[in-house]
Design a protein around this motif. Structure first.
Motif, PDB file in Angstrom:
ATOM      1  N   LEU A  41       0.796  -1.229   0.000  1.00 39.80           N
ATOM      2  CA  LEU A  41       0.000   0.000   0.000  1.00 39.80           C
ATOM      3  C   LEU A  41       0.825   1.274   0.000  1.00 39.80           C
ATOM      4  O   LEU A  41       0.304   2.348  -0.326  1.00 39.80           O
ATOM      5  CB  LEU A  41      -0.933   0.023   1.225  1.00 39.80           C
ATOM      6  N   GLN A  42       2.085   1.195   0.389  1.00 47.12           N
ATOM      7  CA  GLN A  42       2.870   2.418   0.521  1.00 47.12           C
ATOM      8  C   GLN A  42       4.320   2.196   0.112  1.00 47.12           C
ATOM      9  O   GLN A  42       4.850   1.078   0.188  1.00 47.12           O
ATOM     10  CB  GLN A  42       2.806   2.929   1.969  1.00 47.12           C
ATOM     11  N   ASN A  43       4.932   3.267  -0.343  1.00 50.24           N
ATOM     12  CA  ASN A  43       6.349   3.233  -0.663  1.00 50.24           C
ATOM     13  C   ASN A  43       7.162   3.386   0.608  1.00 50.24           C
ATOM     14  O   ASN A  43       6.682   3.895   1.626  1.00 50.24           O
ATOM     15  CB  ASN A  43       6.693   4.348  -1.648  1.00 50.24           C
ATOM     16  N   ILE A  44       8.404   2.965   0.542  1.00 50.03           N
ATOM     17  CA  ILE A  44       9.307   3.109   1.687  1.00 50.03           C
ATOM     18  C   ILE A  44       9.852   4.532   1.688  1.00 50.03           C
ATOM     19  O   ILE A  44      10.459   4.963   0.703  1.00 50.03           O
ATOM     20  CB  ILE A  44      10.466   2.108   1.581  1.00 50.03           C
ATOM     21  N   PRO A  45       9.650   5.288   2.757  1.00 47.72           N
ATOM     22  CA  PRO A  45      10.185   6.652   2.788  1.00 47.72           C
ATOM     23  C   PRO A  45      11.698   6.657   2.660  1.00 47.72           C
ATOM     24  O   PRO A  45      12.389   5.830   3.267  1.00 47.72           O
ATOM     25  CB  PRO A  45       9.758   7.162   4.172  1.00 47.72           C
ATOM     26  N   VAL A  46      12.210   7.530   1.827  1.00 49.35           N
ATOM     27  CA  VAL A  46      13.661   7.724   1.732  1.00 49.35           C
ATOM     28  C   VAL A  46      14.046   8.594   2.915  1.00 49.35           C
ATOM     29  O   VAL A  46      13.718   9.778   2.972  1.00 49.35           O
ATOM     30  CB  VAL A  46      14.059   8.381   0.401  1.00 49.35           C
ATOM     31  N   TYR A  47      14.737   7.996   3.870  1.00 49.13           N
ATOM     32  CA  TYR A  47      14.856   8.585   5.198  1.00 49.13           C
ATOM     33  C   TYR A  47      16.325   8.733   5.585  1.00 49.13           C
ATOM     34  O   TYR A  47      17.026   7.737   5.786  1.00 49.13           O
ATOM     35  CB  TYR A  47      14.144   7.683   6.202  1.00 49.13           C
ATOM     36  N   LEU A  90      21.266   4.045  17.685  1.00 50.59           N
ATOM     37  CA  LEU A  90      21.194   4.664  16.368  1.00 50.59           C
ATOM     38  C   LEU A  90      20.723   6.106  16.480  1.00 50.59           C
ATOM     39  O   LEU A  90      19.927   6.446  17.360  1.00 50.59           O
ATOM     40  CB  LEU A  90      20.231   3.878  15.479  1.00 50.59           C
ATOM     41  N   ASN A  91      21.197   6.950  15.558  1.00 52.17           N
ATOM     42  CA  ASN A  91      20.757   8.336  15.579  1.00 52.17           C
ATOM     43  C   ASN A  91      19.444   8.502  14.822  1.00 52.17           C
ATOM     44  O   ASN A  91      18.928   7.560  14.229  1.00 52.17           O
ATOM     45  CB  ASN A  91      21.855   9.260  15.008  1.00 52.17           C
ATOM     46  N   GLU A  92      18.921   9.698  14.834  1.00 50.00           N
ATOM     47  CA  GLU A  92      17.611   9.946  14.246  1.00 50.00           C
ATOM     48  C   GLU A  92      17.610   9.830  12.726  1.00 50.00           C
ATOM     49  O   GLU A  92      16.550   9.680  12.113  1.00 50.00           O
ATOM     50  CB  GLU A  92      17.104  11.332  14.668  1.00 50.00           C
ATOM     51  N   SER A  93      18.772   9.908  12.112  1.00 49.86           N
ATOM     52  CA  SER A  93      18.836   9.823  10.651  1.00 49.86           C
ATOM     53  C   SER A  93      18.881   8.386  10.145  1.00 49.86           C
ATOM     54  O   SER A  93      19.000   8.151   8.949  1.00 49.86           O
ATOM     55  CB  SER A  93      20.051  10.597  10.124  1.00 49.86           C
ATOM     56  N   HIS A 125      15.045  -0.524  -4.434  1.00 48.45           N
ATOM     57  CA  HIS A 125      14.662   0.603  -5.281  1.00 48.45           C
ATOM     58  C   HIS A 125      14.493   1.877  -4.454  1.00 48.45           C
ATOM     59  O   HIS A 125      14.843   2.976  -4.919  1.00 48.45           O
ATOM     60  CB  HIS A 125      13.364   0.267  -6.014  1.00 48.45           C
ATOM     61  N   TYR A 126      13.988   1.723  -3.238  1.00 44.29           N
ATOM     62  CA  TYR A 126      13.784   2.883  -2.365  1.00 44.29           C
ATOM     63  C   TYR A 126      14.943   3.095  -1.396  1.00 44.29           C
ATOM     64  O   TYR A 126      14.790   3.686  -0.334  1.00 44.29           O
ATOM     65  CB  TYR A 126      12.453   2.742  -1.623  1.00 44.29           C
ATOM     66  N   LYS A 127      16.111   2.577  -1.782  1.00 46.48           N
ATOM     67  CA  LYS A 127      17.371   2.833  -1.082  1.00 46.48           C
ATOM     68  C   LYS A 127      17.414   2.244   0.331  1.00 46.48           C
ATOM     69  O   LYS A 127      18.143   2.731   1.196  1.00 46.48           O
ATOM     70  CB  LYS A 127      17.675   4.348  -1.036  1.00 46.48           C
TER      71      LYS A 127
END
Length: 329
Positions: A41-47, A90-93, A125-127
């Motif tokens: 249903l959704q793409n993976i956010p590039v984060y 882990l950091n927020e990024s 594909h979504y890194k």
């Protein structure tokens, strides 16, 4: 490229109650870091800097066909439960997503592998860096094809397999958990592509002479179990680095039955003669340091035969190590 395709309900999101742990007001534990998404249903956010996506493979049909102990389809959920409880640093990024599970319906393992390949390619594909949870080691065939779908035939994919077995059995009777790298090798040969394969922890008492001959024929690199130990660290590091120099990307697959049953009793083919955790961590550290890791999986966890969740905790800790090492690159 279309990714949203769910034939016969072969994909499902993870149950929300899997990700729980010690209560904490601050974001201290993995369960607080993980965000669940539905890949249909959704793409993976590039984060941010690093994105990890967990994907389960609920299938033990390959183990059944290979005459192993069934129960590995419960492995992904057992691994998640133990990973959820661990602290993260882990950091927020850095983001961790749970992308749900590919499910084997009936005995159609091949269809599940095809859907798994699509989902692995979607994550790439979504890194995202895919972290796949088995399931039998037949996960490797679908996983590799997903990587191949993403990078194309012009890039060299090296497979590093921590395992007691080559898993180069012929599939003339049926595809199973012992045939994935035979299938990959024959596919590549048909397409005039090289087969780059390194096995760490191979045991003479777990592979017959035909498999050793096949490995030599296909120029498979391997370190036998009697050489895969902490006292031989320099040799192991050199072999991994030599192999990684020859390829563009590395796909890491960890078969938990390669570990001694002292560490991993809950697998399809347990043995006290396997390797130890310390040399496995050296191998992972060395491989990740090459900065060529594109994807990873952990296979053959069988909770039915586990003791005090020992093997599930091992799988979770290996993933925890991979996430944190990659995040620091």
């Amino acid at each position: 490229m279309a990714y949203f395709n769910n034939p016969m309900n072969l994909y499902k999101p993870t149950e929300k109650n899997i990700w729980t742990g010690r209560k904490a007001d601050q974001n201290l534990y993995v369960y607080q870091k993980v965000e669940q998404i539905d890949l249909e249903l959704q793409n993976i956010p590039v984060y941010g800097d690093k994105t990890f996506v967990i994907l389960g493979y609920e299938c033990d049909e390959g183990v059944k066909r290979n005459k192993g102990r069934t129960g590995t389809k419960e492995g992904p959920q057992a691994t998640r439960r133990q990973l959820a409880k661990l602290p993260h640093h882990l950091n927020e990024s850095t983001a961790i997503y749970d992308g749900g599970n590919v499910v084997c319906v009936g005995d159609d393992m091949e269809k599940a592998q095809s859907v798994l390949a699509e989902k692995a390619a979607q994550i790439l594909h979504y890194k995202g860096l895919p972290l796949l949870l088995g399931g039998g080691h037949d996960i490797a065939y679908g996983h590799y094809n997903g990587i191949k779908k993403f990078v194309g035939n012009d890039q060299k994919i090296g497979i590093v397999n921590l395992d007691a077995h080559f898993d180069l059995r012929s599939n003339e009777n049926a595809n199973n958990s012992g045939t994935p790298f035979y299938q990959i090798a024959t596919d590549n040969n048909t397409q005039n592509l090289d087969f780059h394969y390194l096995c760490l922890g191979i045991r003479n008492d777990a592979n017959d002479s035909i498999l050793f001959e096949r490995a030599r024929k296909w120029n498979v690199k391997y370190i036998e179990a009697e050489l895969f130990h902490k006292q031989n660290t320099s040799y192991v590091i050199n072999k991994i680095n030599e192999f990684c120099k020859e390829v563009d990307f590395v796909y890491l697959t960890i078969d938990l039955d390669g570990f001694s049953s002292a560490f991993a009793p809950g697998v399809s083919a347990a043995s006290p003669m396997g390797f130890s955790v310390d040399i496995a961590m050296v191998a992972l550290d060395t491989l990740i340091a090459t900065n060529k890791l594109i994807s990873a999986d952990v296979a053959e966890l069988n909770p039915t035969y586990d003791r005090d969740d020992q093997t599930a905790k091992l799988a979770a800790s290996l993933l925890h190590f991979i996430i944190h090492k990659v995040a620091l690159l």
